[in-house]
Each structure stands twice: as C-alpha cells, then as structure tokens.
Design a protein around this motif. Structure first.
Motif, PDB file in Angstrom:
ATOM      1  N   GLU A 154    -110.926  46.051  39.503  1.00 36.74           N
ATOM      2  CA  GLU A 154    -110.537  46.419  38.144  1.00 36.74           C
ATOM      3  C   GLU A 154    -109.020  46.347  37.985  1.00 36.74           C
ATOM      4  N   GLN A 155    -108.547  46.470  36.745  1.00 35.84           N
ATOM      5  CA  GLN A 155    -107.114  46.384  36.433  1.00 35.84           C
ATOM      6  C   GLN A 155    -106.266  47.321  37.283  1.00 35.84           C
ATOM      7  N   ASP A 156    -106.786  48.529  37.554  1.00 33.94           N
ATOM      8  CA  ASP A 156    -106.006  49.519  38.299  1.00 33.94           C
ATOM      9  C   ASP A 156    -106.112  49.348  39.813  1.00 33.94           C
ATOM     10  N   GLY A 157    -106.781  48.270  40.259  1.00 30.69           N
ATOM     11  CA  GLY A 157    -106.879  47.993  41.686  1.00 30.69           C
ATOM     12  C   GLY A 157    -108.094  48.589  42.367  1.00 30.69           C
ATOM     13  N   LYS A 158    -108.909  49.344  41.645  1.00 34.93           N
ATOM     14  CA  LYS A 158    -110.110  49.923  42.239  1.00 34.93           C
ATOM     15  C   LYS A 158    -111.184  48.857  42.398  1.00 34.93           C
ATOM     16  N   VAL A 159    -111.942  48.975  43.490  1.00 30.09           N
ATOM     17  CA  VAL A 159    -113.031  48.045  43.735  1.00 30.09           C
ATOM     18  C   VAL A 159    -114.282  48.558  43.033  1.00 30.09           C
ATOM     19  N   ARG A 160    -114.998  47.644  42.411  1.00 33.10           N
ATOM     20  CA  ARG A 160    -116.220  48.003  41.686  1.00 33.10           C
ATOM     21  C   ARG A 160    -117.374  47.184  42.258  1.00 33.10           C
ATOM     22  N   ALA A 161    -118.470  47.842  42.561  1.00 34.01           N
ATOM     23  CA  ALA A 161    -119.685  47.159  43.004  1.00 34.01           C
ATOM     24  C   ALA A 161    -120.745  47.405  41.951  1.00 34.01           C
ATOM     25  N   GLY A 162    -121.344  46.330  41.477  1.00 34.13           N
ATOM     26  CA  GLY A 162    -122.361  46.461  40.441  1.00 34.13           C
ATOM     27  C   GLY A 162    -123.635  45.767  40.842  1.00 34.13           C
ATOM     28  N   ILE A 163    -124.749  46.318  40.396  1.00 34.86           N
ATOM     29  CA  ILE A 163    -126.053  45.717  40.646  1.00 34.86           C
ATOM     30  C   ILE A 163    -126.863  45.902  39.367  1.00 34.86           C
ATOM     31  N   GLY A 164    -127.621  44.911  38.998  1.00 35.84           N
ATOM     32  CA  GLY A 164    -128.320  44.996  37.720  1.00 35.84           C
ATOM     33  C   GLY A 164    -129.802  44.724  37.841  1.00 35.84           C
ATOM     34  N   GLU A 165    -130.517  45.080  36.759  1.00 28.84           N
ATOM     35  CA  GLU A 165    -131.953  44.839  36.683  1.00 28.84           C
ATOM     36  C   GLU A 165    -132.682  45.429  37.885  1.00 28.84           C
ATOM     37  N   VAL A 166    -132.509  46.720  38.102  1.00 29.05           N
ATOM     38  CA  VAL A 166    -133.201  47.385  39.203  1.00 29.05           C
ATOM     39  C   VAL A 166    -134.589  47.768  38.718  1.00 29.05           C
ATOM     40  N   VAL A 167    -135.611  47.344  39.466  1.00 27.32           N
ATOM     41  CA  VAL A 167    -136.999  47.571  39.072  1.00 27.32           C
ATOM     42  C   VAL A 167    -137.678  48.430  40.127  1.00 27.32           C
ATOM     43  N   LEU A 168    -138.417  49.447  39.646  1.00 30.48           N
ATOM     44  CA  LEU A 168    -139.215  50.312  40.522  1.00 30.48           C
ATOM     45  C   LEU A 168    -140.678  49.931  40.311  1.00 30.48           C
ATOM     46  N   ARG A 169    -141.340  49.531  41.394  1.00 33.25           N
ATOM     47  CA  ARG A 169    -142.747  49.158  41.312  1.00 33.25           C
ATOM     48  C   ARG A 169    -143.557  50.108  42.183  1.00 33.25           C
ATOM     49  N   GLY A 170    -144.789  50.313  41.794  1.00 32.94           N
ATOM     50  CA  GLY A 170    -145.683  51.151  42.589  1.00 32.94           C
ATOM     51  C   GLY A 170    -147.004  51.322  41.888  1.00 32.94           C
ATOM     52  N   GLY A 171    -147.888  52.054  42.521  1.00 33.29           N
ATOM     53  CA  GLY A 171    -149.208  52.303  41.948  1.00 33.29           C
ATOM     54  C   GLY A 171    -149.502  53.799  41.950  1.00 33.29           C
ATOM     55  N   PHE A 172    -150.642  54.161  41.355  1.00 31.88           N
ATOM     56  CA  PHE A 172    -151.082  55.544  41.299  1.00 31.88           C
ATOM     57  C   PHE A 172    -152.217  55.754  42.284  1.00 31.88           C
ATOM     58  N   ASN A 173    -152.294  56.976  42.825  1.00 27.87           N
ATOM     59  CA  ASN A 173    -153.411  57.346  43.721  1.00 27.87           C
ATOM     60  C   ASN A 173    -154.680  57.477  42.913  1.00 27.87           C
TER      61      ASN A 173
END
Length: 173
Positions: A154-173
């Motif tokens: 970023e402008q102030d020198g800080k490092v930024r880590a980004g991740i997008g479109e996080v999907v949670l998958r699973g089923g029901f008992n």
C-alpha cells in the motif's frame, strides 16, 4: 588516452567477474522443488509442490560494493494436478522495482511478482483449500478460495494480502 584505457579495463574486469559469478552461482542455485506437503502429524494446512527455476541474472558493481540478482520462476510442480481450472497465470503488478537499500552489508530481496507466482502455484493445486471435517451437524466442510491470493504494497508501505471468492462447502447429517 589513459582514462579511456582505464575505463575499458574496468569494464573488461567487470564482465569477466560477472561470468565467474554467473558460473559459480548457477552451480549452487536454489532448490528446483519446494515441497509444502505436511509431514506426518503436522497441522500445516497447505498441500502443494512448487517448482522453481532460477538462474543468475546480473552483477552490478558500484561504489558501495556488489549487488547480485537472480531471475526465478515459480509454478505448480505437476501441471496435471491443477484443481482450480486451467487458470492462465498469476497477477503481475507491473510496478518498476524500487532501488534496493544497500545500507547493510548483506541483504536479500524478493519481488512481489515472485511471491504472487509462488502463491498462484500453491493455489492452482488447491494447496490453500482447508478441510474442516465434520462439526455441529455439518459434514465434509471444506473452505476453498476460488480466486488466487495476491500480495501488494500500500501507499504507506504496509504489505497487504488478499484472497477472494472464499466458498464453504459441506453437507448436513
């Protein structure tokens, strides 16, 4: 005439020294494979292998000493193991590299593009997917990033880590 001869001699010495460094450093090299698969009993969630190709790039001599550079490329070790589609490549930020500080006698720098290549190689293999198992009546929970992670500054020198479109998958008992 003397300044011309001195300058040509300096250039010849520099060129020969670069060739010597090139040969020596290319013989040492970096590992060609980085195995991130966890050892038995490890809780490390990343599972991927990253192939690394590298070669000595340049040696720059100046009044402060010597700066060596290495060209490298990170990619999925097994392109057939690609989980996240046939993604064409990694995000390249395209900024001009900033001058590396030479205040300390020894330092190592790595470009954001190289870090993003490595993250892409891990992501494309599903190496950042996280299997959460069964919990609270839900089964086979899996957390998966559908877009690759990206490091930026970023402008102030800080490092930024980004991740997008996080999907949670699973089923029901």
């Amino acid at each position: 005439m003397r300044p011309i001869v001195e300058k040509e001699l300096e250039k010849a010495v520099e060129d020969q020294t670069k060739k010597g460094f090139s040969f020596a450093l290319n013989q040492l090299g970096l590992p060609s494979l980085i195995d991130l698969n966890p050892a038995a009993g490890s809780s490390l969630p990343i599972q991927a292998q990253v192939a690394l190709s590298s070669e000595f790039d340049d040696a720059i001599f100046d009044s402060k000493g010597l700066t060596l550079s290495l060209a490298g490329n990170f990619q999925a070790a097994d392109p057939n193991a690609i989980v996240h589609g046939q993604a064409p490549g990694w995000l390249q930020l395209g900024k001009t590299p900033v001058a590396m500080g030479t205040d300390s006698p020894f330092g190592i720098g790595i470009s954001l593009d190289a870090l993003n290549q490595a993250l892409f190689a891990i992501w494309v293999q599903g190496g950042l997917d996280l299997n959460l198992g069964d919990t609270n009546g839900l089964t086979d929970l899996n957390l998966s990033a559908q877009l690759p992670p990206v490091f930026s500054v970023e402008q102030d020198g800080k490092v930024r880590a980004g991740i997008g479109e996080v999907v949670l998958r699973g089923g029901f008992n």
